[in-house]
Design a protein around this motif. Structure first.
Motif, mmCIF file in Angstrom:
data_model
loop_
_atom_site.group_PDB
_atom_site.id
_atom_site.type_symbol
_atom_site.label_atom_id
_atom_site.label_comp_id
_atom_site.label_asym_id
_atom_site.label_seq_id
_atom_site.Cartn_x
_atom_site.Cartn_y
_atom_site.Cartn_z
ATOM 1 N N ILE A 31 0.828 -1.205 0.000
ATOM 2 C CA ILE A 31 0.000 0.000 0.000
ATOM 3 C C ILE A 31 0.863 1.256 0.000
ATOM 4 O O ILE A 31 0.640 2.184 -0.776
ATOM 5 N N LEU A 35 0.984 4.002 -2.929
ATOM 6 C CA LEU A 35 0.643 5.399 -2.676
ATOM 7 C C LEU A 35 1.787 6.310 -3.085
ATOM 8 O O LEU A 35 1.592 7.297 -3.804
ATOM 9 N N PHE A 237 -6.269 -2.395 -4.053
ATOM 10 C CA PHE A 237 -6.073 -1.025 -3.588
ATOM 11 C C PHE A 237 -5.985 -0.065 -4.777
ATOM 12 O O PHE A 237 -6.573 1.020 -4.769
ATOM 13 N N TRP A 241 -8.687 2.715 -4.717
ATOM 14 C CA TRP A 241 -8.166 4.033 -4.341
ATOM 15 C C TRP A 241 -7.910 4.913 -5.563
ATOM 16 O O TRP A 241 -8.324 6.062 -5.619
ATOM 17 N N PHE A 242 -7.218 4.381 -6.540
ATOM 18 C CA PHE A 242 -6.886 5.201 -7.701
ATOM 19 C C PHE A 242 -7.955 5.100 -8.789
ATOM 20 O O PHE A 242 -7.864 5.765 -9.802
#
Lengths: 365, 245
Positions: A31, A35, A237, A241-242
């Motif tokens: 993660i 990020l 993720f 997230w993106f």
């Protein structure tokens, strides 16, 4: 055989579970890496700081500046440094571009005479400089066209496929996920064997009747699983997230990731046969990863490399996996389009794994 | 089946230009305690590693439990136990987990393994130490645990490489009592040690120096033969003699 493998797998999981640092690395690393890299590796050039010297101060010069700043690419502000000392702004890193609009800009334009405005770019970062100039050319062409209400003979009607917003993060995240799987499995596999050699437990294991397949499988299974868990965390993720679109088949992707694992595990086993300490193994794993990342097309497009280096990239197994994962995630393609890459992946996996397997000896010469 | 547990003939190992083991010939009878003595770096561990199938000899012949040390290493491994001089169990696993792991590697059935662990833990008086992470155990208990791990599969021959290094005298004495019981039940013991009082416990000993065996025989007979009062003196005499030559 089965019981031996099971015993080893269980032992590895006990050990991982009892190592809080390791657990944190396993679950947080994907993660954090995603990020950091997802936001940091951004090839979009935006917010180019533009110091403006407007010596015309007319409606037209202001209109020109406005259209330059309109797309979000350039941020214009009047410069507070005298023109002749303007280079100072680059040296002190206060500006990326200097725009000089000469006096008589609007007068000459109205008389339909051609005008020249100065556009100076900081070339320290060559690629963003080129992008900035490209944008500026497009914007000034558009400005000319609107000004004279021209209709040009040839116009391009552009459309970006698979990534309409041209978000570089869509391109980067699948690659980061692939690199993560590579690094984690190569490192864990090589270190797991070398660590046992270093502390002496490997020798104790080798005086038992454990067979080579059982030993290698017992090591490979836990670290493949850990690698796949990290791969999945990063993938999910990235999608959540993106908001990366996942156009293709998850099944195909996992199948290919599984094939790819034989390459990285093979590299890990190979490293363990040429090193004696964890430090050495770490160094080799790091060296392999750097080579694999740089020549994979991760952030340097392979077409931009010199021809000789382009040939070298064919020797990099990660390159194929990167093409495959980007193809599946962004374009949603399947076997029909990816088969040359898949064949290359299989060849590498079989070759590297077999080679490492043969090199790994239970008895020292 | 050969009655000798270990037979080696002119066993030799070169490491590059260094001859670690130089034409060593030995015979260890089944059921005896054989003391494999020698100074540091004499080649004892190298010899044991070749016998256990961990290291390929350069030349010479050898049979362990009747099997050839070149070809039948897998058969040998099923019949031997090995306790290295370095503690080599997993320090982050408990004693029980370590024993369970090794037992499974020897493909023991769970029920049998459970029984065997209980048996060994009583024999070796492991008690509650078996539930603690192996890394947290005092040296003496670690050694017992390592011994238990090497005994799980009831080996015919047990190779012990300095099993009592760094252990206090009381512990050493009790460790040897255990070894004696093992020998009584028919296990052959091949032991290296630096402690000469331990060498006296052995039925036969050999003394190794610079890769060669310079004396072999029953400890008492060797003392008489070389007119020495103690093994300590004998050892020092033989080694200094060699150095002078």
């Amino acid at each position: 055989m089965f019981r031996m493998v099971l015993a080893l797998v269980r032992k590895e999981f006990y050990q991982v579970r009892r190592d809080p640092v390791m657990l944190r690395i396993i679950f947080l690393m994907p993660i954090i890496q995603l990020l950091l890299l997802g936001y940091a590796i951004n090839t979009d050039v935006k917010n180019i700081r533009t110091a403006v010297y407007d010596y015309d101060r007319s409606d037209l010069s202001r209109e020109f500046m406005r259209s330059l700043g309109a797309g979000g690419y350039f941020v214009t502000r009047p410069s507070d440094i005298p023109l002749l000392a303007g280079e100072r702004g680059f040296r002190e890193n206060r500006q990326d571009v200097m725009l000089v609009i000469p006096p008589g800009f609007s007068r000459d334009l109205k008389e339909r005479q051609s005008v020249t405005a100065g556009f100076l770019v900081d070339g320290t970062n060559a690629s963003s400089a080129a992008v900035a100039m490209g944008y500026a050319n497009l914007i000034s062409a558009e400005f000319n066209r609107e000004l004279y209400r021209l209709s040009l003979p040839v116009t391009l009607r552009q459309k970006v496929l698979y990534n309409p917003e041209a978000e570089s993060v869509y391109f980067m995240v699948p690659a980061i996920v692939a690199i993560l799987l590579t690094m984690v499995t190569v490192m864990l596999m090589s270190m797991a064997i070398v660590r046992e050699r270093e502390i002496g437990t490997l020798e104790q294991l080798l005086v038992t009747p454990i067979t080579k397949p059982a030993l290698l499988l017992g090591k490979a299974i836990p670290f493949s699983l850990i690698g796949l868990v990290e791969f999945s965390i990063a993938l999910v993720f990235g999608v959540i997230w993106f908001g990366i679109p996942f156009a293709g088949s998850w099944t195909l992707l996992y199948l290919l990731a599984f094939i790819f694992l034989f390459t990285t595990l093979g590299v890990g086993i190979f490293i363990s046969t040429i090193t004696k300490t964890q430090q050495q193994a770490m160094f080799f794993a790091w060296f392999f990863s750097i080579f694999a990342i740089l020549t994979s097309g991760f952030f340097i497009p392979i077409q931009n490399m010199p021809q000789s280096i382009q040939y070298l990239t064919y020797l990099n197994p990660v390159r194929y996996f990167l093409t495959v994962i980007r193809g599946i995630m962004m374009k949603g393609v399947g076997l029909e389009a990816l088969y040359p890459n898949i064949i290359a992946m299989i060849v590498f996996s079989v070759g590297i794994f077999t080679f490492a397997w043969l090199r790994f000896a239970k008895r020292t010469k | 089946m050969n009655s000798d547990a270990v037979v080696i003939d002119k066993l030799t190992k070169w490491f590059g230009k260094f001859r670690a083991v130089d034409e060593v010939s030995l015979r260890v009878e089944t059921g005896e305690i054989f003391g494999f003595l020698g100074a540091n770096g004499a080649g004892k561990t190298t010899t044991i590693r070749m016998l256990c199938g961990l290291l390929l000899p350069t030349s010479g012949e050898g049979r362990v439990a009747g099997y050839d040390i070149y070809r039948d290493t897998e058969k040998i491994k099923r019949r031997i136990g090995y306790m290295s001089q370095k503690f080599s169990l997993y320090t982050d696993l408990t004693g029980y987990e370590n024993l369970w792991f090794y037992g499974s590697v020897y493909q023991m059935a769970p029920r049998e393994l459970k029984k065997r662990i209980a048996e060994l833990s009583e024999d070796l008086e492991l008690g509650n130490f078996i539930k603690r992470p192996a890394g947290s155990l005092p040296t003496g208990w670690r050694q017992r645990l390592a011994l238990a791990a090497s005994l799980l599969h009831r080996p015919q021959i047990l190779f012990l490489d300095e099993p009592t290094g760094g252990v206090d005298p009381v512990f050493r004495r009790r460790f040897w009592e255990i070894l004696y019981r093992l020998a009584d039940s028919g296990t052959t013991l091949f032991v290296t040690t630096h402690y000469m009082d331990e060498a006296e416990f052995c039925r036969r000993i050999s003394i190794m120096h610079h890769g060669r065996i310079i004396a072999v025989g029953n400890p008492q007979e060797l003392l008489v033969e070389h007119r020495q009062a103690s093994l300590q003196e004998l050892f020092i005499q033989l080694i200094t003699q060699q150095e002078c030559v």
